[in-house]
Write a protein that holds these residues in place. Structure first.
Motif, short mmCIF file in Angstrom:
data_model
loop_
_atom_site.label_atom_id
_atom_site.label_comp_id
_atom_site.label_asym_id
_atom_site.label_seq_id
_atom_site.Cartn_x
_atom_site.Cartn_y
_atom_site.Cartn_z
N LEU A 183 47.76 11.97 6.45
CA LEU A 183 46.40 11.87 7.36
C LEU A 183 46.07 13.07 7.78
CD1 LEU A 183 47.96 9.38 10.03
CD2 LEU A 183 45.90 8.88 8.70
N MET A 184 46.87 14.12 7.79
CA MET A 184 46.22 15.71 8.27
C MET A 184 45.67 16.23 7.17
SD MET A 184 49.62 17.07 10.20
CE MET A 184 48.92 18.61 10.80
N THR A 185 45.75 15.83 5.84
CA THR A 185 45.12 16.74 4.85
C THR A 185 44.44 15.70 3.98
OG1 THR A 185 47.22 15.90 3.19
CG2 THR A 185 47.50 17.98 4.43
N GLU A 186 44.47 14.26 3.58
CA GLU A 186 43.57 13.71 2.99
C GLU A 186 42.72 12.59 3.67
OE1 GLU A 186 46.02 12.08 -0.47
OE2 GLU A 186 47.22 13.83 -0.48
N GLY A 187 43.50 12.04 4.73
CA GLY A 187 43.04 10.77 5.51
C GLY A 187 43.53 9.63 4.93
N GLY B 220 39.95 -1.68 2.40
CA GLY B 220 38.60 -2.17 1.86
C GLY B 220 37.45 -1.07 1.92
N GLU B 221 37.81 0.15 2.17
CA GLU B 221 36.68 1.12 2.52
C GLU B 221 37.20 2.10 1.64
OE1 GLU B 221 35.40 2.63 6.28
OE2 GLU B 221 35.37 0.75 7.10
N THR B 222 36.42 3.13 1.02
CA THR B 222 36.75 4.18 0.15
C THR B 222 36.43 5.61 0.92
OG1 THR B 222 34.61 4.14 -0.83
CG2 THR B 222 36.63 2.74 -2.05
N LYS B 223 36.96 6.58 0.50
CA LYS B 223 36.83 7.79 0.90
C LYS B 223 35.55 8.33 0.37
CE LYS B 223 40.24 10.66 1.21
NZ LYS B 223 41.61 11.48 0.74
N GLU B 224 34.70 9.10 0.94
CA GLU B 224 33.42 9.46 0.45
C GLU B 224 33.60 10.73 -0.33
OE1 GLU B 224 30.52 9.91 3.71
OE2 GLU B 224 31.38 7.94 4.71
N PRO C 158 41.70 5.82 4.51
CA PRO C 158 40.60 5.06 4.72
C PRO C 158 41.01 3.67 5.15
CG PRO C 158 40.86 5.34 2.38
CD PRO C 158 41.92 6.17 2.90
N PRO C 159 40.46 2.96 6.10
CA PRO C 159 40.82 1.63 6.16
C PRO C 159 40.79 0.82 5.24
CG PRO C 159 39.05 2.35 7.80
CD PRO C 159 39.26 3.35 6.77
#
Length: 180
Positions: free
Chosen positions: A167-171, A176-180, A173-174
């Motif tokens: 969570l601190m470094t990469e996150g 069904g969603e992708t990281k931008e 995503p919820p």
């Protein structure tokens, strides 16, 4: 151990072993067999003593975290040390100094995070106010975890540290969603 350490250890003994609810200078000096004058020579008051204890612990945590090979292992060492300190902190929070101690703990963790960020050059792309906000966010999240910490959490420490580190470094995503 120096006299500050003796005084601090006496206060911790009173809180943890003797279950003192209203910690006083009188209790502390009686526990370590010194005069009030000796206490006040080393500390202006009990909150200053707590501040000193947290600074010492913060330095210890920082050195231990830096000795680890990676950020995740450093975070784990911080969690382990926090868990070791938790019984003392929970007892101390029940004293008249509880609110102030909570603020001191948060500030101590913020200081540790800020030092790590500065020394490792993390968040170089962010402004100073953004870094402060990021630190406050992470400190609040970690303190929130510890406020509701259970024995089961301790059994799953490595999984929790891995998730927090992600969570601190990469996150994360919820679904069904992708990281931008």
């Amino acid at each position: 151990m120096d006299m500050k350490g003796v005084i601090a250890q006496a206060a911790m003994t009173l809180l943890l072993e003797k279950h003192v609810k209203k910690l006083t200078v009188k209790d502390i000096v009686e526990e370590c067999h010194i005069t009030r004058q000796t206490f006040y020579y080393h500390f202006a008051d009990i909150p200053e003593m707590f501040r000193w204890i947290l600074e010492q612990q913060g330095q210890r945590v920082l050195l231990e975290a830096k000795a680890q090979e990676g950020g995740r292992e450093g975070l784990r060492s911080m969690f382990v040390m926090a868990l070791e300190a938790m019984p003392y902190l929970r007892r101390a929070e029940r004293t008249a100094y509880g609110r102030e101690l909570q603020q001191l703990v948060a500030q101590s963790i913020e200081n540790i995070f800020e030092k790590v960020i500065e020394e490792r050059g993390l968040y170089a792309q962010c402004s100073r106010p953004e870094v402060k906000l990021i630190v406050r966010y992470h400190v609040g999240a970690i303190l929130g975890l510890f406020q509701t910490w259970t024995d089961e959490d301790t059994q799953h420490l490595d999984d929790i540290v891995a998730t927090v580190f992600q969570l601190m470094t990469e996150g994360i995503p919820p679904k069904g969603e992708t990281k931008e």
